[in-house]
Design a protein around this motif. Sequence first.
Motif, short mmCIF file in Angstrom:
data_model
loop_
_atom_site.label_atom_id
_atom_site.label_comp_id
_atom_site.label_asym_id
_atom_site.label_seq_id
_atom_site.Cartn_x
_atom_site.Cartn_y
_atom_site.Cartn_z
N ASP A 1 5.40 -3.33 10.95
CA ASP A 1 4.07 -2.76 11.08
C ASP A 1 3.65 -2.65 9.74
O ASP A 1 4.23 -3.10 8.61
N THR A 2 2.41 -1.94 9.47
CA THR A 2 1.89 -1.98 7.91
C THR A 2 2.73 -1.22 6.85
O THR A 2 3.21 -1.86 5.78
N ASN A 3 3.63 -0.29 7.32
CA ASN A 3 4.64 0.37 6.32
C ASN A 3 5.93 -0.76 6.14
O ASN A 3 6.08 -0.58 4.97
N TRP A 4 6.21 -1.23 7.15
CA TRP A 4 7.19 -2.22 6.98
C TRP A 4 6.74 -3.53 6.17
O TRP A 4 7.56 -3.65 5.22
N PHE A 5 5.54 -3.89 6.25
CA PHE A 5 4.96 -4.94 5.29
C PHE A 5 4.89 -4.55 3.95
O PHE A 5 5.39 -5.13 3.18
N LYS A 6 4.38 -3.34 3.78
CA LYS A 6 4.46 -2.86 2.59
C LYS A 6 5.81 -2.67 1.69
O LYS A 6 6.01 -2.91 0.51
N ALA A 7 6.66 -2.31 2.66
CA ALA A 7 8.09 -2.20 2.04
C ALA A 7 8.90 -3.36 1.87
O ALA A 7 9.56 -3.49 0.91
N VAL A 8 8.93 -4.15 3.05
CA VAL A 8 9.90 -5.34 2.90
C VAL A 8 9.14 -6.46 2.35
O VAL A 8 9.79 -7.23 1.48
N THR B 1 9.78 4.02 -2.14
CA THR B 1 10.05 5.28 -1.56
C THR B 1 11.24 5.24 -1.01
O THR B 1 11.78 4.25 -0.41
N ALA B 2 11.68 6.75 -0.55
CA ALA B 2 12.78 7.00 0.20
C ALA B 2 12.51 6.26 1.43
O ALA B 2 13.36 5.70 2.32
N GLU B 3 11.21 6.43 2.10
CA GLU B 3 10.97 5.93 3.40
C GLU B 3 10.97 4.47 3.50
O GLU B 3 11.60 3.56 4.43
N GLN B 4 10.43 3.65 2.53
CA GLN B 4 10.65 2.45 2.26
C GLN B 4 12.12 1.77 2.13
O GLN B 4 12.28 0.92 2.58
#
Length: 195
Positions: free
Chosen positions: A50-57, A65-68
């Motif tokens: 999802d968007t969070n995955w895209f921003k992290a990976v 961040t810890a979540e990333q």
Amino acid sequence: MNILHIDSAITGDASVSRQLTAQIVARLKAANPAASVTYRDLNDGVPGIDTNWFKAVRLAPQEPTAEQQKLIATSDAYLKEVQDADVLVIGLPIYNFTLTAALKNWLDQIARAGISFRYTEAGPEGLLKGKRAIFAYTAGGTPFGSDLDFASGYLRFMLGFLGITDVEFVAADGLAFDREAGLARAHEALEKLAA
């Protein structure tokens, strides 16, 4: 030899694809007693991208961040299992004419530009070369390789895109109509597999 054994059926012990992947792995182990096996049950849950995955990976921030970091570590773990494997044995139960959502999520996790594939002037190049993949295709009513089968062609293409071009299928299809005949076809294909 390193074997990556992947299941994705939701039907537990009743799953024909789980039975077939176990038989394929046993055949490989019998021929290669020193082989190691890594087991991954995708039914335990594979996060969708999802968007969070895209921003992290994909965007790979300098200071995640810890979540990333958690998202990156999860994707890296799936990918490392594939990178370390010589042979992938993957259960492919057909639900609604295609692969399971968990298996699609797993593919999305390992399809990483610059790591499992790259774009070149000559076009895309898969970076997971030199591996073999064996799918245990099972279906109640979707004939393997038919116009209704939206899974096997996609998976052959997708793995090829990632550099895995040695792809085989052990198919037990038509199980809802003639279970014994479908299982017999699968076991015949299994006996022909090079171990």
